[in-house]
Scaffold this active site. Structure first.
Site, PDB file in Angstrom:
ATOM      1  N   ASP A 145    -107.680 -14.330 -20.680  1.00 36.28           N
ATOM      2  CA  ASP A 145    -107.269 -13.085 -20.311  1.00 36.28           C
ATOM      3  C   ASP A 145    -105.688 -13.728 -19.864  1.00 36.28           C
ATOM      4  OD1 ASP A 145    -109.050 -11.290 -20.332  1.00 36.28           O
ATOM      5  OD2 ASP A 145    -110.027 -11.828 -18.465  1.00 36.28           O
ATOM      6  N   ASP A 204    -109.303  -5.960 -23.948  1.00 36.01           N
ATOM      7  CA  ASP A 204    -109.600  -5.070 -22.785  1.00 36.01           C
ATOM      8  C   ASP A 204    -108.975  -3.663 -22.820  1.00 36.01           C
ATOM      9  OD1 ASP A 204    -111.171  -7.174 -21.740  1.00 36.01           O
ATOM     10  OD2 ASP A 204    -109.696  -7.958 -20.546  1.00 36.01           O
TER      11      ASP A 204
END
Length: 174
Positions: free
Chosen positions: A124, A140
Site C-alpha cells: 500500500d 483497492d
C-alpha cells in the site's frame, strides 16, 4: 462485457481489460517499492496527499490482519464466482456498467492476490493525511470505486425487474 460483439470476443476484451488493470496496479506497486521503501514519504499535496510505503497483511483497512490462509482460499473462489457472473450477465447495453464493475473487482482482487502470494503482504502506498485515511493502493481503488458505483446503480438506476433479469441469467445453466 462488450454487448455489441460476439460473446467470446467480449470475454477476450474483458480479460484483456482485467490484465491491463492488473498490470497498472502491479507497476504502481513496483514504483512504490523502488522509490518509497526505507525512504521518506513523498508529499504530493502538503497535509492532504502523500505517498507512504506500507506492507499490509490484512484486507481493506487492515481487517483480517495476518489471515493469509483465508485470503489464499477465498480470493480464487471469489474470482471464479465473479467470472461466472460476468460471463452469464445479460448482453444488453443497460448492464454494461455492471460488467465494468465486475471487471474492476476482479482486477483489484487479482492485483492484491498477486502481492499476497509473492510477498505474503500487500503493498500500500497512497495516503490521504487530511483525514488520516488508511493507506491503500490502486487495486483497492478499483474495488472501492466499483462498490460505490454498484450501490449507486442499485439505488438509482436499475429497477427490480432488471435485477430479476440479472438473477435469472446468472442462475441459468445456458
Amino acid at each position: 462485457m462488450f454487448y455489441k460483439v460476439n460473446k467470446w470476443i467480449s470475454i477476450i476484451y474483458s480479460l484483456i481489460l482485467v490484465g491491463l488493470l492488473v498490470l497498472l496496479d502491479q507497476w504502481t506497486k513496483h514504483l512504490a517499492v523502488s522509490h518509497l521503501i526505507n525512504k521518506s514519504d513523498i508529499i504530493l499535496i502538503p497535509n492532504v496527499l502523500q505517498l507512504h510505503y506500507l506492507e499490509n497483511t490484512g484486507a481493506a483497512f487492515s481487517m483480517l490482519e495476518g489471515k493469509q490462509t483465508f485470503f489464499a482460499v477465498a480470493t480464487p473462489i471469489l474470482l471464479i464466482l465473479l467470472l461466472i457472473i460476468l460471463f452469464r450477465m445479460p448482453r444488453e447495453k443497460k448492464y454494461l456498467y455492471l460488467d465494468y464493475i465486475i471487471i474492476l473487482v476482479v482486477a483489484g482482487a487479482i492485483g492484491n492476490h498477486i502481492d499476497r502470494v509473492i510477498n505474503n503482504y500487500v503493498v500500500d502506498f497512497i495516503y490521504f493525511s487530511l483525514i488520516n485515511f488508511p493507506v491503500f493502493n490502486i487495486a483497492d481503488c478499483y474495488v472501492t470505486v466499483s462498490m460505490i458505483l454498484l450501490l449507486i446503480l442499485i439505488l438509482f438506476y436499475y429497477k427490480d425487474e432488471d435485477l430479476e433479469e440479472i438473477k435469472k441469467s446468472i442462475l441459468s445453466r445456458n
